[in-house]
Design an enzyme around this catalytic site. Structure first.
Site, PDB file in Angstrom:
ATOM      1  N   CYS A  81      -5.749   0.755   5.936  1.00  0.00           N
ATOM      2  CA  CYS A  81      -5.888   2.213   6.019  1.00  0.00           C
ATOM      3  C   CYS A  81      -7.089   2.731   5.229  1.00  0.00           C
ATOM      4  O   CYS A  81      -7.337   3.937   5.220  1.00  0.00           O
ATOM      5  CB  CYS A  81      -4.612   2.899   5.536  1.00  0.00           C
ATOM      6  SG  CYS A  81      -4.366   2.841   3.753  1.00  0.00           S
ATOM      7  N   CYS A 138      -7.469  -0.743   0.558  1.00  0.00           N
ATOM      8  CA  CYS A 138      -6.572  -1.356   1.541  1.00  0.00           C
ATOM      9  C   CYS A 138      -7.361  -1.561   2.827  1.00  0.00           C
ATOM     10  O   CYS A 138      -7.993  -0.631   3.333  1.00  0.00           O
ATOM     11  CB  CYS A 138      -5.389  -0.436   1.802  1.00  0.00           C
ATOM     12  SG  CYS A 138      -4.337  -0.968   3.174  1.00  0.00           S
ATOM     13  N   CYS A 155       0.836  -1.200   0.000  1.00  0.00           N
ATOM     14  CA  CYS A 155       0.000   0.000   0.000  1.00  0.00           C
ATOM     15  C   CYS A 155       0.869   1.247   0.000  1.00  0.00           C
ATOM     16  O   CYS A 155       1.778   1.380   0.826  1.00  0.00           O
ATOM     17  CB  CYS A 155      -0.912  -0.016   1.223  1.00  0.00           C
ATOM     18  SG  CYS A 155      -1.967   1.447   1.326  1.00  0.00           S
ATOM     19  N   CYS A 176       0.092   3.050   3.575  1.00  0.00           N
ATOM     20  CA  CYS A 176       0.437   2.470   4.889  1.00  0.00           C
ATOM     21  C   CYS A 176       1.483   1.370   4.831  1.00  0.00           C
ATOM     22  O   CYS A 176       1.923   0.897   5.876  1.00  0.00           O
ATOM     23  CB  CYS A 176      -0.822   1.960   5.591  1.00  0.00           C
ATOM     24  SG  CYS A 176      -1.451   0.380   4.949  1.00  0.00           S
ATOM     25  N   CYS A 192      -7.669  -4.162 -10.962  1.00  0.00           N
ATOM     26  CA  CYS A 192      -7.168  -3.052 -11.776  1.00  0.00           C
ATOM     27  C   CYS A 192      -6.794  -1.942 -10.801  1.00  0.00           C
ATOM     28  O   CYS A 192      -7.672  -1.287 -10.234  1.00  0.00           O
ATOM     29  CB  CYS A 192      -8.283  -2.630 -12.725  1.00  0.00           C
ATOM     30  SG  CYS A 192      -7.829  -1.330 -13.866  1.00  0.00           S
TER      31      CYS A 192
HETATM   32 FE    FE Z   1      -3.052   0.941   3.302  1.00  0.00          FE
END
Ligand code: FE
Length: 146
Positions: free
Chosen positions: A100, A97, A48, A51, A120
């Site tokens: 976060c 995600c 990510c 995060c 995607c």
């Molecule tokens: Fe994240």
């Protein structure tokens, strides 16, 4: 799965910068074929961009022709959240995600086997960690839905 990360919008803006903030926190989309990781072929983990949580493994990345990094599965089902998105006159499944709640992209049911899914994902929502062992577990078929 670690606890959720929570920051104020001002903190996210400061942490991410304008372009990543627009995509990750305001569900923006980068221009097709513009992302730095689109043609990345290294072995490792896609984590990510907000995060650092491992989200996708390099061996699930494939060439979709869409102009965005594409994966057949998240590194673990609980790594992402999938949410029905009815914006822009379409019904799509948004991918975030789980740690976060950063916007990553969308998942479509037109991917290659074994999952038949195409995650995607905006390149700007990801960072690449070469050789990171944390993303080498078995990929899950799909993320958690809510
Ligand atoms: Fe994240």
């Amino acid at each position: 799965m670690a606890d959720k990360i929570e920051r104020s919008e001002a903190e996210w803006r400061e942490h991410l910068g304008e372009e990543r903030y627009r995509i990750l926190r305001q569900a923006g989309t980068e221009a097709a074929f513009s992302g730095e990781l689109l043609n990345n072929k290294g072995d490792g983990a896609y984590v990510c961009g907000a995060c650092g949580e491992p989200l996708f493994a390099s061996r699930t990345k494939f060439e979709s022709g869409s102009g965005w990094p594409s994966f057949t599965a998240p590194v673990a089902g609980e790594a992402v959240e999938e949410i029905t998105d009815r914006s822009h006159g379409m019904t799509r499944t948004e991918v975030r995600c789980a740690k976060c709640e950063g916007h990553l992209g969308h998942v479509f049911p037109d991917g290659p086997g074994p999952t038949g899914l195409r995650y995607c994902i905006n390149s700007a929502s990801l960072d690449f960690a070469p050789g990171d062992e944390s993303a080498k577990g078995e990929p899950a078929a799909s993320g958690e839905r809510r």
